[in-house]
Design a protein around this motif. Structure first.
Motif, short mmCIF file in Angstrom:
data_model
loop_
_atom_site.label_atom_id
_atom_site.label_comp_id
_atom_site.label_asym_id
_atom_site.label_seq_id
_atom_site.Cartn_x
_atom_site.Cartn_y
_atom_site.Cartn_z
N PRO A 1 -92.61 35.84 -79.33
CA PRO A 1 -91.55 35.33 -78.47
C PRO A 1 -91.76 33.84 -78.19
O PRO A 1 -92.87 33.41 -77.92
N LEU B 1 -86.93 42.10 -75.72
CA LEU B 1 -86.28 41.64 -76.95
C LEU B 1 -87.30 41.44 -78.06
O LEU B 1 -87.09 41.85 -79.21
N PHE B 2 -88.41 40.84 -77.71
CA PHE B 2 -89.49 40.62 -78.68
C PHE B 2 -89.99 41.96 -79.26
O PHE B 2 -90.15 42.11 -80.47
N ASP C 1 -86.92 38.77 -72.15
CA ASP C 1 -87.49 38.20 -73.37
C ASP C 1 -88.51 39.11 -74.02
O ASP C 1 -88.55 39.26 -75.23
N SER D 1 -100.03 31.84 -74.44
CA SER D 1 -99.88 30.59 -75.17
C SER D 1 -100.03 30.75 -76.68
O SER D 1 -99.49 29.98 -77.44
N LEU E 1 -98.68 32.90 -78.45
CA LEU E 1 -97.36 33.16 -78.98
C LEU E 1 -96.47 31.98 -78.62
O LEU E 1 -96.69 31.29 -77.64
N GLY E 2 -95.44 31.77 -79.41
CA GLY E 2 -94.56 30.64 -79.15
C GLY E 2 -95.18 29.33 -79.61
O GLY E 2 -94.65 28.26 -79.37
N THR E 3 -96.33 29.43 -80.27
CA THR E 3 -97.00 28.22 -80.75
C THR E 3 -96.17 27.57 -81.86
O THR E 3 -95.65 28.25 -82.73
N VAL E 4 -96.06 26.27 -81.76
CA VAL E 4 -95.30 25.52 -82.74
C VAL E 4 -96.26 24.88 -83.71
O VAL E 4 -97.17 24.17 -83.30
N GLU E 5 -96.10 25.16 -84.99
CA GLU E 5 -96.94 24.53 -86.00
C GLU E 5 -96.05 23.73 -86.93
O GLU E 5 -95.22 24.28 -87.63
N LEU E 6 -96.22 22.42 -86.91
CA LEU E 6 -95.42 21.58 -87.80
C LEU E 6 -96.22 21.33 -89.08
O LEU E 6 -97.41 21.05 -89.02
N ASN F 1 -88.41 44.62 -87.43
CA ASN F 1 -88.97 43.91 -88.58
C ASN F 1 -90.04 44.72 -89.29
O ASN F 1 -90.14 44.69 -90.52
N VAL G 1 -93.78 31.20 -83.82
CA VAL G 1 -93.86 32.65 -83.71
C VAL G 1 -93.22 33.11 -82.40
O VAL G 1 -93.51 32.57 -81.34
N PRO H 1 -95.13 35.78 -72.34
CA PRO H 1 -95.99 35.67 -73.52
C PRO H 1 -97.06 34.59 -73.36
O PRO H 1 -96.78 33.52 -72.83
N PHE I 1 -79.10 46.06 -75.62
CA PHE I 1 -79.64 45.58 -76.89
C PHE I 1 -79.02 46.35 -78.05
O PHE I 1 -78.56 45.76 -79.03
N GLU J 1 -87.44 43.45 -81.64
CA GLU J 1 -87.40 42.75 -82.92
C GLU J 1 -88.65 43.04 -83.75
O GLU J 1 -88.59 43.21 -84.96
N LEU J 2 -89.78 43.11 -83.06
CA LEU J 2 -91.03 43.43 -83.75
C LEU J 2 -90.93 44.79 -84.44
O LEU J 2 -91.31 44.97 -85.59
N THR K 1 -90.07 22.82 -92.21
CA THR K 1 -90.69 21.71 -91.47
C THR K 1 -91.73 22.22 -90.49
O THR K 1 -92.70 21.53 -90.18
#
Lengths: 187, 126
Positions: free
Chosen positions: B111, A80-81, A77, A179, A181-186, A88, B109, A177, A128, A84-85, B105
């Motif tokens: 990974p 891969l990150f 993982d 915490s 990173l991978g944070t979900v913000e709705l 991008n 971010v 990673p 990859f 991609e970084l 929605t």
């Protein structure tokens, strides 16, 4: 190999040296920039778009699975990150993915008594590039010696030299990673 | 409503084959039914005649990027209310605001953490 880009004497009197350490990915279009890194079992990917003259380098080390998980591959993982970084960041500077060419370095197995983590890193990088249809025009991977890589992102020139293993920085896989990173913000 | 017997249907949109493989493994192993498209244009065409419960999209993609995909879906009768999560390596507030304005929605971010991602998926479909 014939596809090795010659590392010419620097035309620009002013050189901006940028060190890429483990866990980093950087891109540039500045002809003064010269990126460098030292690799043991880590792998560095040098990507270059010859049309937009955007180049970039990353430096990663995959983590081994926990000892109790025997049949699992290395944790890809993070690699891969960082791939991609890097891509991008280059796209943001005008590169086009289908034009990218790659050079791979590193992945040495410095200690014959340890698991061949260099080989695992090299295998991940090759897989990859194959999956993403990015041609690998040159690779200097595996073996048992550390390497110093110099890369000029605006011209795609690379120089790789073997160095004594004690020159290579201590390499420890970065943990999963954090915490942040991978944070979900709705919304 | 989703019960144990009807898996949540997820469409993932990402031009990276490696990322698609990672998402496919993470989501199918957690019980989701996964469909995958390679860019916004392919997703738009697939969604014209298919339904899903939630969409996960990347931002940087050829042909039609994630912003464009969200904007177009928000103007379609079928998908105007569909939950769309952006999954990206972009960390800038400006890009996040753009996704929000386009009608996303949520914003995740990379990974990504598979457990956090699946918790978010379950949350946004209810």
């Amino acid at each position: 190999m014939s596809d090795m880009t010659p590392f010419l004497p620097n035309a620009s009197p002013e050189v901006l040296r940028v060190t890429i350490v483990q866990g980093e990915a950087k891109a540039s279009t500045d002809p003064r920039v010269e990126m460098s890194t030292i690799l043991g079992s880590c792998v560095a990917t040098c990507l270059f778009d010859p049309v937009s003259r955007v180049g970039g380098m990353n430096h990663f080390l995959l983590a081994e699975p926990p000892a109790h998980v025997r049949n699992q591959a290395f944790d890809s993982d993070y690699g891969l990150f960082l791939m991609e970084l890097l891509i991008n960041e280059m796209l943001g500077m005008g590169a086009i993915k289908s034009r990218l060419r790659a050079r791979l370095y590193g992945g040495a197995n410095l200690n014959p008594d340890l698991s061949p983590i260099g080989t695992a890193n090299a295998a991940f990088a090759r897989q990859f590039l194959t999956r993403e249809n990015i041609p690998c025009v040159f690779e200097d991977l595996e073996g048992t010696q550390a390497r110093r890589i110099q890369f000029r992102p605006a011209s795609g020139q690379v120089r790789a030299r073997l160095v004594p293993s004690d020159v290579a920085p201590t390499e420890k896989p970065l943990g999963r990673p954090q915490s942040a990173l991978g944070t979900v913000e709705l919304f | 409503m989703h019960t144990q017997s009807t898996p949540i249907r997820v469409l993932t949109v990402d031009d990276s084959a490696s990322m698609r493989a990672l998402l496919l493994g993470a989501l199918t192993s957690r019980g989701f039914a996964v469909e995958q498209c390679e860019d916004g244009q392919e997703a738009l065409e697939w969604l014209a005649s298919n339904e899903v419960d939630v969409i996960i999209t990347d931002i940087n993609m050829p042909r039609l990027d994630g912003f464009g995909l969200i904007e177009k879906l928000r103007t379609s009768a079928l998908h105007a209310e569909r939950p769309i999560l952006v999954l990206t390596t972009e960390s800038s507030d400006e890009k996040k605001q753009r996704a929000r304005n386009a009608g996303a929605t949520g914003w995740i971010v990379k990974p990504f953490d598979a457990d956090k991602l699946t918790a978010a998926l379950r949350r946004v479909i209810h």
